[in-house]
Structures are given as structure tokens and as C-alpha cells.
Design a protein around this motif. Structure first.
Motif, mmCIF file in Angstrom:
data_model
loop_
_atom_site.group_PDB
_atom_site.id
_atom_site.type_symbol
_atom_site.label_atom_id
_atom_site.label_comp_id
_atom_site.label_asym_id
_atom_site.label_seq_id
_atom_site.Cartn_x
_atom_site.Cartn_y
_atom_site.Cartn_z
ATOM 1 N N MET A 130 29.988 41.466 46.047
ATOM 2 C CA MET A 130 30.683 41.365 46.938
ATOM 3 C C MET A 130 32.029 40.618 46.222
ATOM 4 S SD MET A 130 30.794 39.936 50.698
ATOM 5 C CE MET A 130 30.972 38.365 50.539
ATOM 6 N N THR A 131 33.753 40.829 46.459
ATOM 7 C CA THR A 131 34.693 40.668 45.557
ATOM 8 C C THR A 131 35.302 40.383 47.430
ATOM 9 O OG1 THR A 131 33.970 41.246 43.845
ATOM 10 C CG2 THR A 131 36.246 40.168 44.364
ATOM 11 N N VAL A 132 35.630 38.927 47.110
ATOM 12 C CA VAL A 132 36.322 38.440 48.011
ATOM 13 C C VAL A 132 37.960 38.189 47.494
ATOM 14 C CG1 VAL A 132 37.810 37.163 49.946
ATOM 15 C CG2 VAL A 132 35.244 37.475 49.786
ATOM 16 N N VAL A 133 39.392 39.443 47.673
ATOM 17 C CA VAL A 133 40.396 39.053 47.275
ATOM 18 C C VAL A 133 41.289 37.724 47.887
ATOM 19 C CG1 VAL A 133 42.673 39.551 46.430
ATOM 20 C CG2 VAL A 133 40.689 41.266 45.869
ATOM 21 N N THR A 134 41.255 36.837 47.222
ATOM 22 C CA THR A 134 41.987 35.794 48.056
ATOM 23 C C THR A 134 43.275 35.409 48.186
ATOM 24 O OG1 THR A 134 41.328 33.907 46.336
ATOM 25 C CG2 THR A 134 39.472 33.720 48.300
ATOM 26 N N GLY A 135 44.111 36.145 47.084
ATOM 27 C CA GLY A 135 44.975 36.160 46.692
ATOM 28 C C GLY A 135 46.039 36.705 45.138
ATOM 29 N N ARG A 136 46.892 37.187 45.729
ATOM 30 C CA ARG A 136 47.484 38.320 44.722
ATOM 31 C C ARG A 136 48.794 37.634 43.788
ATOM 32 N NH1 ARG A 136 44.832 43.477 44.134
ATOM 33 N NH2 ARG A 136 43.786 44.048 45.862
ATOM 34 N N HIS A 137 49.283 37.004 44.855
ATOM 35 C CA HIS A 137 50.381 35.795 44.135
ATOM 36 C C HIS A 137 50.256 34.506 43.526
ATOM 37 C CE1 HIS A 137 52.902 39.932 44.643
ATOM 38 N NE2 HIS A 137 52.464 40.125 46.096
ATOM 39 N N PRO A 138 50.629 33.685 43.032
ATOM 40 C CA PRO A 138 51.107 34.400 41.500
ATOM 41 C C PRO A 138 50.542 34.880 40.498
ATOM 42 C CG PRO A 138 51.636 31.891 41.463
ATOM 43 C CD PRO A 138 51.000 32.359 42.685
ATOM 44 N N HIS A 139 48.942 34.938 40.976
ATOM 45 C CA HIS A 139 48.063 35.879 40.211
ATOM 46 C C HIS A 139 47.292 36.616 41.341
ATOM 47 C CE1 HIS A 139 47.280 31.947 39.168
ATOM 48 N NE2 HIS A 139 46.636 32.272 39.888
ATOM 49 N N LEU A 140 45.884 37.243 40.578
ATOM 50 C CA LEU A 140 45.556 37.505 41.360
ATOM 51 C C LEU A 140 43.835 36.538 41.339
ATOM 52 C CD1 LEU A 140 43.806 39.988 42.924
ATOM 53 C CD2 LEU A 140 42.782 40.461 40.648
ATOM 54 N N ARG A 141 43.194 36.508 42.257
ATOM 55 C CA ARG A 141 42.342 35.060 43.099
ATOM 56 C C ARG A 141 41.271 36.136 43.419
ATOM 57 N NH1 ARG A 141 47.052 33.055 44.200
ATOM 58 N NH2 ARG A 141 46.894 33.497 46.871
ATOM 59 N N ALA A 142 40.149 35.261 43.146
ATOM 60 C CA ALA A 142 38.643 36.151 44.092
ATOM 61 C C ALA A 142 37.785 35.109 43.920
ATOM 62 C CB ALA A 142 38.597 37.014 43.394
ATOM 63 N N GLN A 143 36.483 34.990 45.279
ATOM 64 C CA GLN A 143 35.715 35.110 45.194
ATOM 65 C C GLN A 143 35.080 35.778 44.579
ATOM 66 O OE1 GLN A 143 35.095 34.165 49.164
ATOM 67 N NE2 GLN A 143 36.712 32.814 49.523
ATOM 68 N N MET A 144 33.164 36.119 44.000
ATOM 69 C CA MET A 144 32.853 36.830 43.069
ATOM 70 C C MET A 144 31.367 36.150 44.049
ATOM 71 S SD MET A 144 33.518 37.721 39.860
ATOM 72 C CE MET A 144 35.188 37.860 39.354
ATOM 73 N N TRP A 145 30.641 37.204 44.869
ATOM 74 C CA TRP A 145 29.286 36.910 45.359
ATOM 75 C C TRP A 145 27.994 37.948 44.922
ATOM 76 C CZ3 TRP A 145 28.773 33.677 49.628
ATOM 77 C CH2 TRP A 145 30.662 33.211 49.967
ATOM 78 N N TRP A 146 26.818 37.463 45.292
ATOM 79 C CA TRP A 146 25.824 37.731 44.123
ATOM 80 C C TRP A 146 24.383 38.069 45.738
ATOM 81 C CZ3 TRP A 146 28.490 36.014 41.082
ATOM 82 C CH2 TRP A 146 29.183 35.961 40.243
#
Length: 732
Positions: A130-146
Motif C-alpha cells: 500500500m502507498t499513501v500519497v501525503t502530498g504532491r506539492h512542491p514535490h511528491l511525498r508518500a508513505q510506503m507500507w508492507w
């Protein structure tokens, strides 16, 4: 005219629920009573100080509460990455001490490296579930879960693996403590940092064929062996920047990340990023089991012009300490002794013999699995050898005699199957447990399953001269067996755990001796599952109980002390036992082929294939011990003889009598009469022999033209009186 108003984004409860169900639903292996933490910040101060804890069965209530909070401008909502203890206070923030279990491994990528991080995960064969995109501005940020197949309850292990993942993909190295909370997917991210904008976070659970869950060991192996790519870091943050573990030693230590040891040393001597390369070398040497003294001894070769050896040693000492502290690897103690060669040969004269003081053999199961010794089980494909091996492992772990063999000692068991994936192994285990009504508590921590699909076991490779060259896996097996007090190691199949010529007797003897070494040093029984030679579908009439049925070099069964064969029931077996054709295919026989340490069993042990529908709807086969023949006591000899005479009389009257010689084909009584009566061949043949001896039936001519003979009942008045008897008993 009304002024234009920019609408405020609304939270997405469906996305929230999707994340929470991915992390906290499904099989939690006894951790269902844990609590899920919902935390939020004070919009005036920004302090993340408020929280409420919910049961895993109250996810909807958590989502409703999160939506209500998140609608307030400035209130960001977060979820605990791991389950909290049931005793934790439900109305305040939890701490690391409240940790119960983690159903996932996580990483937070807050810098502009999400795309390379995703690529790194795929390259290592472990994309996130699973990936949670926590923001796209000013750049892409994400959490990654296994998601894990079973929760992790060891906080130290959890920290190590989360740190390893973060180091490998460029994640935040501080987001690894068990009390951590992460932004809840589907919530509105109210900006608090410069350059951020108002955004709604996203939850993505891919359905592209990647695993839905991982073994914890697979995540550790995927991310631990390779150090992270070199980044421009300060000395404080770069020290021991790559995770190391026992798993990283399996490759023989020939490379460090994308560099070989030789290339890293060459870069150091050129002065190219000296500190970064030396840190990587130290991490590699620590992982390989080098002692502090051995690493410090390299100082002279790593010292650049203008620096002293003492200065290099001080730098190395700091790096060593950082690596050992971060990855919990102690400084080993190695002893150096003189190589005096083998001890002199002495004659072991017997001076006395006290048989009562000789240790007894330590059998685990029946007379087939013995501590300190090697057993080989030979079977063709599809006979059920892997299924039986798992049942044997469960029997020893639980003390349940589910294989029909006595359990002499209960012990932990370890099944390493290099052929099937982890899901298939778990299906078979689930079927065994369900059929025999065994609870998971009986095997938890006592049965281990490893799949070659996750990490292949390889004990020997072929050297340039063709000889068998042992790998580090041999010593690693012994180390783990000793550490976990494992009593049985099952290796399935033998052909998949070595890379030498399987028809070379000398080489296979070397490989087999490695497993004998594992059995002796590990004080455990080792069971090797092995294939038959071609044709694999050969009848058990010729191969059952024959150690020469084994595929490849015969030296394998020469090294083993115990050899058994597993074959499907043959048509001849079915005829003898009175088993109809559609039932015949359900039966398999286990025979002793070699028993150096006990009497060889002359009778086969029979197992019947039974289908079990496990909880996910799959039907999985198990082998159940049984007797394929009808109960011997069900019919008396007199009743069998009466049935034989009646059938022989019927066949004689219709001029189709039973023949007395196998050349009679289908007329031969030993072939067709048992089938007609539905009784075992041995029982019917014995009855015919008794009746002929008493003169109750005879072989007579029924076709005078060609002198054909067949069995007929002899009337009472025609029967000859036995010599020495005054009278003879009549037969029905």
C-alpha cells in the motif's frame, strides 16, 4: 455581487477506511484485541498531543471521528502505525511502551525521492502493498507500507527492519519507533510547512499481481543485503548508513551494494569519497562477522598520504561502534590456534562394556526420524511427499500421532521447501491443522516454514573442477538450528538445494555429507525429500521399498542411515487388497528401503488422500493413515469358503469356470474371483487352497473337445475321505 470563495477540501472516509482495513483487518494472529490510535494536533499551537484509541472492530467509529476532526481548519489527523496494548489509556497519546504488535513495516519518504524509492523496492523484489500519497506539492511525498503475514511483536526487530527499509529507499530514518503515528490517508493535509499547499491525501492499494503480504524475513532479506546508495551526508549521519544482518551474509560478501569490495578499496586509496566508502566497508565487514581487531588491522592499507595510521584507526573505531550499536551486532571473539593436523590414529581396544550406560538412540518419529542422522524419503511427483513431510513436522511439534507413527519426543520443526511458494506451504499446513483439529496455539513458535520462492537454500555449488563447494548456508543452518533448538529439519527437494552434477557419486556424497554434518552439529534429525529416477510413474510393484528408486547418484542413499519410499497404490496392490479402481488412486504406501539403525519393516504403511476445504475456499489434500483392505474380522473363514463355493458352482454351471493357472488370464481365480466377491486376494486364495486340500473343489475338465479344465464344487458323495479319518465334515 458575492465574492468568489475557494471551497475547502473534504476528507475522504472511503480512503481512510481502505488504509485502516489494509493495516488492521485480516489475520492478526491473536492481536485482534489491540487498539488503533487516532491522533490529532491542536490547530492553535500545532502540538500533536491529543488522541483516542479504538478497537480493531470499531474502524467505522474511528473513521467518523477522524472525518469530524479533520473538517476543522488546521486539524490534521494521524494513525498509529502499530497496534497498542489493550491496557493503554484510550483518551491520550500512546508511547513506545504501549506497543503490542505491528502488522506492517512502514517507511515515510518526505523528500523528493519517491520515484527512485519505488524503483528501488521493485528492484529488490518487494514492492509495497500500500502507498499513501501525503502530498504532491512542491514535490511528491508518500508513505510506503508492507503488510506482513503475521504481526511482528519484537520492537528491536521492528526498528531494525524499518531502519533498513528507510536506509535503502531514502526514507526518513527517524520514522521507525513502534509508537509512531503517520498521517491518515484520505484526510485533508492542512499545510504547516513553507511551500506546502492544502491537499487531500490519497490511498493506493495496487492490484497488479504483487504479493498482498510478506514474510517478515523476506522484507529483511530484500532490504538488508545491499547498503543504500551513497548520498552526500555529514560524518554523523553517514556512519553505518547501510543495514546489515545475518541475512546479508548469504551472498558470501563479494559485493557492497553496487560496488565490489575491490572497487570500494580502490576508491578509498584514490581519496574518492574516502569517508563514505570506508563506512560501507566497515558495515560490510561487521556483517561478515569480522571482529573489531580484524577491521582495525586494515587501517594501514586505508590510510591516505598526510594522515597517520592512528588517525585512521580512530576513525575506524568510531565507525565500528556506530555499526554495532545501530544494527545490534556484537563484537565476535575468534580464536586462532595452530593447525596441528588430524590427531594420531589410535587403536580403540575394548576394555569393558556397560551396555546400560550406552545412550539410547533419540528417535523423534517412529523408526524413521532420528536425532543426529540423515533420512531420505524417495517418491515420484504427485505422490504426496511434501504433504507427508509437513504432517510429520506437525506430529513432532505437537506430539499428535497423525501419521500413524509413534512420537517419541516433541520438538520444534523447520520445513524448508525450495520448490513451492509460501502461500502453498501455508495452505498445506492449514489443511493438516484443520483435518486433525489442531489449534494454531499448538504449533505457534514450534513449526517453521521457509520457501525457496522467497529465499532459496543452497548448500553446495560446483567448483571449477566440478567438486562440491560448500556455501555459507551450511553453517547458517547449524547456527539457526542450535539457536532455536530445532529437532527436525525437512529439506524439500534435495535436487533444488545444490548445484553439482547429480549423477556424480563422489560429488553427491559430498553434498549428502553436508546434511549429515548439519544433523550431527545441530543435534537434529534431517529429512531429505528426493525424487525417483525416470520413469517417475513406474509402478510401486518394482520400486516400493527399493532404495535404487532414487534419482541420480546412489551415494545419497549410501550416506543416509534411513531410506523410505512413497508410491501410489499399484493395480496389483489394489487387486490383493480388494480396492476398486476409483479408490486405488487415493492410496499411497510408505515402505522402508534402508534401516541401518532398526529392523526394516516388511509391511507397508498406507495413507489415503483426503480433500480438506480450508477457510479461503481452496481444497487441499492431506494424507491420513489407514488400512485399504476390509477388516479381517468382518467375515469369518467359513463365510468366505461358502461364498467361494457358491461362486465357483455358478461359474461351472454357466460353462465359464475359473481356471487354476495364471495363464488362464481373466479366468484365473486368483485374479477374478477376489474382484467378484469384493474381498482381498490373500483371503480368497487361502480359502480356495483350503477347499481344494479338503476335496471340496477340484480342477476338472469342462470341455472334452479341447480338454479345458476349470474349478467345480465336488458333491459330498464324491469327496474322498481323508486318510486316517473315520469321517469327514461336509462343506456347505
Amino acid at each position: 455581487m458575492r465574492a468568489a470563495v475557494t471551497p475547502i477540501l473534504a476528507p475522504d472516509p472511503d480512503a481512510m477506511r481502505r488504509q485502516l482495513e489494509h493495516v488492521f483487518h485480516g489475520d492478526l494472529d491473536g492481536a485482534h484485541d489491540g487498539l488503533v490510535e487516532l491522533a490529532w494536533n491542536d490547530p492553535r499551537t500545532g502540538a500533536l498531543s491529543a488522541a483516542e484509541l479504538f478497537g480493531t472492530d470499531h474502524i467505522d467509529e474511528l473513521v467518523d471521528r477522524a472525518v469530524a476532526l479533520n473538517r476543522t481548519p488546521g486539524v490534521n489527523v494521524y494513525v498509529g502505525a502499530a497496534l497498542r496494548r489493550p491496557q493503554a489509556a484510550r483518551n491520550r497519546r500512546a508511547s513506545d511502551a504501549d506497543f503490542l504488535a505491528a502488522s506492517c513495516i512502514w517507511a515515510d519518504v518526505d523528500t523528493d525521492v519517491v520515484a527512485p524509492a519505488i524503483a528501488a523496492c521493485k528492484r529488490r523484489g518487494a514492492p509495497p502493498t500500500m502507498t499513501v500519497v501525503t502530498g504532491r506539492h512542491p514535490h511528491l511525498r508518500a508513505q510506503m507500507w508492507w503488510r506482513l503475514d503475521a504481526p511482528c511483536r519484537d520492537t528491536a526487530q521492528l526498528r531494525r527492519i524499518c531502519a533498513a527499509v528507510a536506509a535503502a529507499i531514502g526514507g526518513d530514518p527517524s520514522v521507525l519507533n513502534p509508537g509512531r503515528v503517520l498521517r491518515l490517508g484520505g484526510s485533508v493535509a492542512w499545510p504547516t510547512k513553507d511551500g506546502r499547499v492544502l491537499e487531500r491525501t490519497e490511498v493506493h492499494v495496487p492490484r497488479d499481481g504483487r504479493p498482498a503480504e510478506y514474510l517478515l524475513e523476506r522484507i529483511a532479506r530484500a532490504f538488508a543485503p545491499e547498503p543504500a546508495p551513497l548520498l552526500s551526508k555529514s560524518p554523523e549521519t553517514s556512519e553505518a548508513s547501510s543495514p546489515v544482518s545475518a541475512a546479508s551474509r548469504a551472498d558470501g560478501g563479494l559485493a557492497i551494494g553496487s560496488l565490489s569490495v575491490e572497487a570500494a578499496v580502490a576508491a578509498v586509496r584514490r581519496g574518492d569519497h574516502w569517508h563514505d566508502h570506508v563506512v560501507r566497508l566497515v558495515a560490510h565487514w561487521v556483517a561478515r562477522g569480522w571482529s573489531d581487531a580484524e577491521i582495525l588491522a586494515t587501517a594501514e592499507g586505508l590510510t591516505l598520504p598526510g594522515w597517520t595510521h592512528d588517525e585512521t584507526r580512530r576513525d575506524l573505531a568510531r565507525m565500528i561502534a556506530g555499526a554495532r550499536r545501530k544494527w545490534s551486532i556484537p563484537n565476535p571473539v575468534h580464536e586462532v590456534g595452530e593447525d596441528a593436523g588430524p590427531p594420531p590414529i589410535e587403536v580403540g581396544w575394548v576394555q569393558r562394556l556397560d551396555a546400560a550406560m550406552i545412550p539410547r538412540r533419540r528417535w523423534l518419529l517412529g523408526r524413521s526420524l532420528l536425532r543426529g542422522h540423515l533420512t531420505v524419503e524417495v517418491a515420484p511427483p504427485g505422490a504426496g511427499k511434501s504433504t507427508l513431510a509437513i504432517a510429520q513436522a506437525v506430529a513432532i511439534a505437537t506430539g499428535r500421532e497423525i501419521t500413524g507413527q509413534a512420537v517419541h519426543e516433541t520438538a520444534k520443526t523447520w520445513v524448508w521447501n525450495n520448490e513451492d511458494d509460501g502461500d502453498e506451504l501455508r495452505r498445506r499446513l492449514a489443511a493438516v491443522l484443520q483435518h486433525w483439529s489442531i489449534q494454531i496455539e499448538e504449533i505457534r513458535g514450534r513449526v517453521a516454514l521457509n520457501s525457496g520462492a522467497d529465499r532459496a537454500l543452497m548448500v553446495a555449488r560446483a567448483a571449477k573442477d566440478g567438486s562440491a563447494m560448500r556455501t555459507p548456508d551450511v553453517d547458517a543452518l547449524v547456527e539457526r538450528i542450535r539457536a532455536e533448538a530445532i529437532g527436525l529439519l525437512v529439506v524439500d527437494p534435495f535436487a533444488e538445494v545444490h548445484a553439482v552434477e547429480e549423477n556424480d557419486n563422489a560429488r553427491i556424497r559430498e553434498v549428502a555429507a553436508l546434511f549429515r554434518e548439519v544433523a550431527r552439529r545441530g543435534d537434529c534429525a534431517v529429512l531429505l525429500i528426493h525424487h525417483t529416477s525416470k520413469p517417475a510413474t513406474a509402478s510401486s510393484d518394482a520400486f516400493a521399498g527399493n532404495q535404487n528408486a532414487a534419482r541420480g547418484a546412489s551415494s545419497l542413499t549410501g550416506v543416509a542411515r534411513i531410506v523410505q519410499t512413497l508410491f501410489a497404490m499399484s493395480p496389483r496392490d489394489a487387486e490383493k487388497l480388494g480396492v476398486v479402481e476409483h479408490e486405488r488412486r487415493l492410496w499411497v504406501r510408505l515402505d522402508d528401503a534402508k534401516a541401518n539403525l532398526s529392523l526394516i519393516q516388511g509391511e507397508a504403511s498406507w495413507f489415503k488422500r483426503v480433500g480438506v476445504v480450508i477457510a479461503n475456499g481452496d481444497e487441499v489434500g492431506v494424507l491420513v493413515p489407514g488400512d485399504p483392505g476390509p477388516p479381517q474380522s468382518a467375515v469369518s473363514d467359513e463365510e468366505t469358503e461358502a461364498a467361494v463355493i457358491a461362486e465357483i458352482d455358478r461359474a461351472w454351471r454357466v460353462k465359464e469356470p475359473y481356471g487354476t493357472h495364471p495363464l488362464c488370464g481373466e479366468r484365473f481365480y486368483g485374479r477374478s474371483l477376489p474382484r467378484r466377491l469384493g474381498r482381498p486376494t490373500s483371503v480368497v486364495s487361502a480359502a480356495v487352497e483350503r477347499l481344494m486340500a479338503r476335496g471340496a473343489i477340484e480342477d476338472a475338465v469342462f470341455d472334452s473337445r479341447n480338454s479345458k479344465k476349470g474349478l467345480r464344487p465336488v458333491p459330498l458323495d464324491e469327496r474322498k475321505r481323508p486318510s486316517g479319518s473315520e469321517s469327514s465334515e461336509g462343506d456347505a
